[in-house]
Enzyme design. Structure first.
Site, PDB file in Angstrom:
ATOM      1  N   GLU A  91       0.825  -1.202   0.000  1.00 14.18           N
ATOM      2  CA  GLU A  91       0.000   0.000   0.000  1.00 14.18           C
ATOM      3  C   GLU A  91       0.859   1.251   0.000  1.00 14.18           C
ATOM      4  O   GLU A  91       1.945   1.273   0.563  1.00 14.18           O
ATOM      5  CB  GLU A  91      -0.857   0.010   1.249  1.00 14.18           C
ATOM      6  CG  GLU A  91      -1.949  -0.996   1.161  1.00 14.18           C
ATOM      7  CD  GLU A  91      -2.402  -1.429   2.525  1.00 14.18           C
ATOM      8  OE1 GLU A  91      -2.629  -0.554   3.372  1.00 14.18           O
ATOM      9  OE2 GLU A  91      -2.506  -2.639   2.722  1.00 14.18           O
ATOM     10  N   CYS A 104       3.182   8.268   1.888  1.00 15.56           N
ATOM     11  CA  CYS A 104       3.542   7.266   2.882  1.00 15.56           C
ATOM     12  C   CYS A 104       3.961   6.007   2.121  1.00 15.56           C
ATOM     13  O   CYS A 104       3.139   5.379   1.459  1.00 15.56           O
ATOM     14  CB  CYS A 104       2.305   7.028   3.744  1.00 15.56           C
ATOM     15  SG  CYS A 104       2.553   5.864   5.038  1.00 15.56           S
ATOM     16  N   CYS A 111       5.350  -7.251   7.628  1.00 15.01           N
ATOM     17  CA  CYS A 111       6.379  -6.804   8.561  1.00 15.01           C
ATOM     18  C   CYS A 111       6.634  -7.908   9.573  1.00 15.01           C
ATOM     19  O   CYS A 111       5.719  -8.625   9.977  1.00 15.01           O
ATOM     20  CB  CYS A 111       5.913  -5.544   9.289  1.00 15.01           C
ATOM     21  SG  CYS A 111       7.179  -4.877  10.402  1.00 15.01           S
ATOM     22  N   CYS A 115       4.055  -5.917  15.959  1.00 13.45           N
ATOM     23  CA  CYS A 115       3.422  -4.996  16.922  1.00 13.45           C
ATOM     24  C   CYS A 115       1.940  -5.353  17.032  1.00 13.45           C
ATOM     25  O   CYS A 115       1.288  -5.648  16.020  1.00 13.45           O
ATOM     26  CB  CYS A 115       3.582  -3.553  16.461  1.00 13.45           C
ATOM     27  SG  CYS A 115       5.317  -3.106  16.273  1.00 13.45           S
ATOM     28  N   CYS A 118      -0.944  -3.271  14.973  1.00 13.89           N
ATOM     29  CA  CYS A 118      -0.693  -2.920  13.572  1.00 13.89           C
ATOM     30  C   CYS A 118      -1.155  -4.010  12.613  1.00 13.89           C
ATOM     31  O   CYS A 118      -0.854  -5.186  12.811  1.00 13.89           O
ATOM     32  CB  CYS A 118       0.799  -2.681  13.390  1.00 13.89           C
ATOM     33  SG  CYS A 118       1.280  -2.386  11.681  1.00 13.89           S
ATOM     34  N   CYS A 339      -1.588   1.475   8.125  1.00 14.41           N
ATOM     35  CA  CYS A 339      -0.805   0.649   7.215  1.00 14.41           C
ATOM     36  C   CYS A 339      -1.268  -0.798   7.259  1.00 14.41           C
ATOM     37  O   CYS A 339      -1.625  -1.331   8.279  1.00 14.41           O
ATOM     38  CB  CYS A 339       0.693   0.780   7.504  1.00 14.41           C
ATOM     39  SG  CYS A 339       1.186   0.389   9.188  1.00 14.41           S
TER      40      CYS A 339
HETATM   41  N1  SAH Z   1       7.709  -0.045  10.941  1.00  8.68           N
HETATM   42  C1  SAH Z   1       7.924   1.357  11.107  1.00  8.68           C
HETATM   43  C2  SAH Z   1       7.272   2.183  10.023  1.00  8.68           C
HETATM   44  C3  SAH Z   1       5.920   1.753   9.552  1.00  8.68           C
HETATM   45  S1  SAH Z   1       4.618   1.898  10.741  1.00  8.68           S
HETATM   46  C4  SAH Z   1       7.454   1.808  12.484  1.00  8.68           C
HETATM   47  O1  SAH Z   1       6.841   1.019  13.184  1.00  8.68           O
HETATM   48  O2  SAH Z   1       7.757   2.949  12.844  1.00  8.68           O
HETATM   49  C5  SAH Z   1       4.395   3.671  10.775  1.00  8.68           C
HETATM   50  C6  SAH Z   1       3.671   4.184  11.991  1.00  8.68           C
HETATM   51  O3  SAH Z   1       2.291   3.792  11.957  1.00  8.68           O
HETATM   52  C7  SAH Z   1       4.252   3.672  13.285  1.00  8.68           C
HETATM   53  O4  SAH Z   1       4.427   4.701  14.223  1.00  8.68           O
HETATM   54  C8  SAH Z   1       3.179   2.709  13.733  1.00  8.68           C
HETATM   55  O5  SAH Z   1       3.216   2.524  15.112  1.00  8.68           O
HETATM   56  C9  SAH Z   1       1.917   3.378  13.253  1.00  8.68           C
HETATM   57  N2  SAH Z   1       0.745   2.499  13.194  1.00  8.68           N
HETATM   58  C10 SAH Z   1       0.692   1.166  13.026  1.00  8.68           C
HETATM   59  N3  SAH Z   1      -0.593   0.723  13.080  1.00  8.68           N
HETATM   60  C11 SAH Z   1      -1.360   1.811  13.278  1.00  8.68           C
HETATM   61  C12 SAH Z   1      -2.774   2.007  13.440  1.00  8.68           C
HETATM   62  N4  SAH Z   1      -3.629   1.005  13.392  1.00  8.68           N
HETATM   63  N5  SAH Z   1      -3.216   3.277  13.635  1.00  8.68           N
HETATM   64  C13 SAH Z   1      -2.338   4.321  13.667  1.00  8.68           C
HETATM   65  N6  SAH Z   1      -1.018   4.189  13.528  1.00  8.68           N
HETATM   66  C14 SAH Z   1      -0.523   2.948  13.345  1.00  8.68           C
HETATM   67 FE1  SF4 Z   2       5.973  -3.362  11.607  1.00  4.99          FE
HETATM   68 FE2  SF4 Z   2       3.597  -2.257  12.005  1.00  4.99          FE
HETATM   69 FE3  SF4 Z   2       5.294  -2.543  14.044  1.00  4.99          FE
HETATM   70 FE4  SF4 Z   2       5.835  -0.748  12.116  1.00  4.99          FE
HETATM   71  S1  SF4 Z   2       4.091  -0.713  13.527  1.00  4.99           S
HETATM   72  S2  SF4 Z   2       7.251  -2.232  13.045  1.00  4.99           S
HETATM   73  S3  SF4 Z   2       4.975  -1.806  10.322  1.00  4.99           S
HETATM   74  S4  SF4 Z   2       4.339  -4.231  12.857  1.00  4.99           S
END
Ligand code: SAH
Ligand code: SF4
Length: 365
Positions: A91, A104, A111, A115, A118, A339
């Site tokens: 995406e 973005c 990934c 987390c 996410c 994302c």
């Molecule tokens: N992996 C990297 C970059 C991609 S995620 C990272 O984790 O920083 C980019 C941002 O989107 C991160 O701060 C992540 O915590 C946030 N993110 C992930 N899932 C989300 C959600 N459901 N709502 C809002 N932000 C989210």
């Molecule tokens: Fe990976 Fe999502 Fe965690 Fe970023 S927030 S490190 S994309 S699992």
């Protein structure tokens, strides 16, 4: 082996053309055609003689990303699901601002970090993207803008789509350098952000690259116990290691580090936690900015976003603690802008809650 033309820099393309018995300047012409003009294929490289176009299509083929789905939000956010020639999908989200457009960009398919809030991590990491595939996302958005907002181009890129950019380090740094090339996309390093879940050794390595890009660290909790619950990577690189690496980044680059903090109801949004965050960031002495992020609901995950009142209180307390802090504007909530969500929906989790998928645009190639 076929060369990866889309991940090559101007000098590498010069060498490629030289190997094909051509003058070196043809390589620079190709780089320009690929990224400045965004040509669809070799046939469109009209500065070249026709025979050369045909010969190179045989010798060093490449294919553009195709658009599988597009969602547009009334606030101007556009999200695409793009497919690369091997079928891998990611995406990309285009966001309008008063200064122009930011994009973005995804760095991996899925990934590996897992987390718990996410969507991207839900099915693990399928593969890394190449530098060319990251550039492709920007090129695609520029092609869209050429029609939608003539004269406009993407002016900022944030590696905040799916994937952990520092888990795909070499391709990420190559992407940043190529996106900066004046004969290509010509983006300023100061308008690029690398967002990481906190891979401390790689943060230090990035600081040593000499690229004045912005580092964003996804913090989401100011104590190790909660952060480990939310982000398993905290076991490998706990807060102390992450904060030391971030301080190194700030000292080395003099670029203020952004700390992203997702607000999750009743989990990390209490006044005590706001004070804990202030205490954690104070040693950075002006080198920290906090970006509070409203959580974008992911249907299959159990969390809830903080209430607006709790978010406002949290913001006040961090600011009162002397730390620069803003709440991120929510973009495209109606199109699942978090994302990883569009890809998951396309893969069979589709529901009817206001989702608007337009049939694929006739992409170039
Ligand atoms: N992996 C990297 C970059 C991609 S995620 C990272 O984790 O920083 C980019 C941002 O989107 C991160 O701060 C992540 O915590 C946030 N993110 C992930 N899932 C989300 C959600 N459901 N709502 C809002 N932000 C989210
Ligand atoms: Fe990976 Fe999502 Fe965690 Fe970023 S927030 S490190 S994309 S699992």
């Amino acid at each position: 082996m076929t060369p990866d033309v889309l991940s090559a820099g101007p000098q590498e393309l010069e060498a490629l053309l030289e190997e094909a018995g051509q003058p070196r300047f043809r390589g620079r012409q190709l780089f320009r055609a690929l990224w400045r003009e965004g040509v669809a294929d070799y046939a469109a490289v009209t500065v070249w003689p026709k025979a050369l176009r045909t010969a190179m299509a045989q010798r060093a083929p490449w294919g553009r990303a195709r658009c599988l789905a597009e969602q547009r939000s009334p606030d101007g956010t556009v999200k695409w699901l793009l497919a690369f020639p091997d079928g891998a999908r990611v995406e990309t989200v285009l966001l309008p601002h008063d200064y122009g457009y930011s994009l973005c960009v995804s760095s991996q398919v899925g990934c590996a970090m897992g987390c718990t809030f996410c969507a991207s991590g839900l099915s693990g990491r399928l593969r890394n993207l190449t530098a060319g595939e990251m550039l492709e996302q920007v090129r695609f958005a520029n092609t869209y803008l050429a029609e939608a907002d003539p004269g406009a181009r993407v002016s900022r890129v944030d590696l905040m789509g799916s994937g952990e950019p520092l888990d795909n380090y070499t391709a990420t740094v190559r992407f940043l350098r190529l996106a900066h090339e004046p004969e290509g996309l010509g983006l300023s390093y100061r308008h690029m952000t690398v967002s990481t879940s906190g891979l401390a050794p790689r943060i230090r390595r990035l600081a040593d690259e000499g690229l004045p890009v912005t580092l964003a660290v996804s913090l989401h909790a100011a104590d190790d116990e909660l952060r480990t619950r939310l982000m398993p990577v905290n076991q490998a690189y706990p807060l102390e290691a992450v904060m030391e690496a971030a301080a190194y980044y700030w000292r080395r680059t003099r670029r203020r580090v952004t700390f992203e903090y997702l607000l999750l109801r009743g989990l990390n949004d209490t006044p005590a936690q706001a004070r804990q965050l202030v205490a954690l960031l104070r040693p950075l002495d002006g080198g920290a900015h906090v970006n509070l992020i409203p959580w974008n609901p992911v249907p299959e995950l159990p969390w809830q976003a903080s209430t607006p009142a709790a978010a406002a209180r949290f913001l006040d307390l961090v600011q009162a603690g002397g730390i620069s802090c803003t709440i991120r504007k929510e973009f495209g909530r109606d199109i699942d802008a978090a994302c990883g969500q569009l890809r998951r929906r396309e893969e069979g989790m589709r529901d009817s809650q206001g989702l608007w998928v337009i049939p694929p645009r006739p992409g170039p190639g």
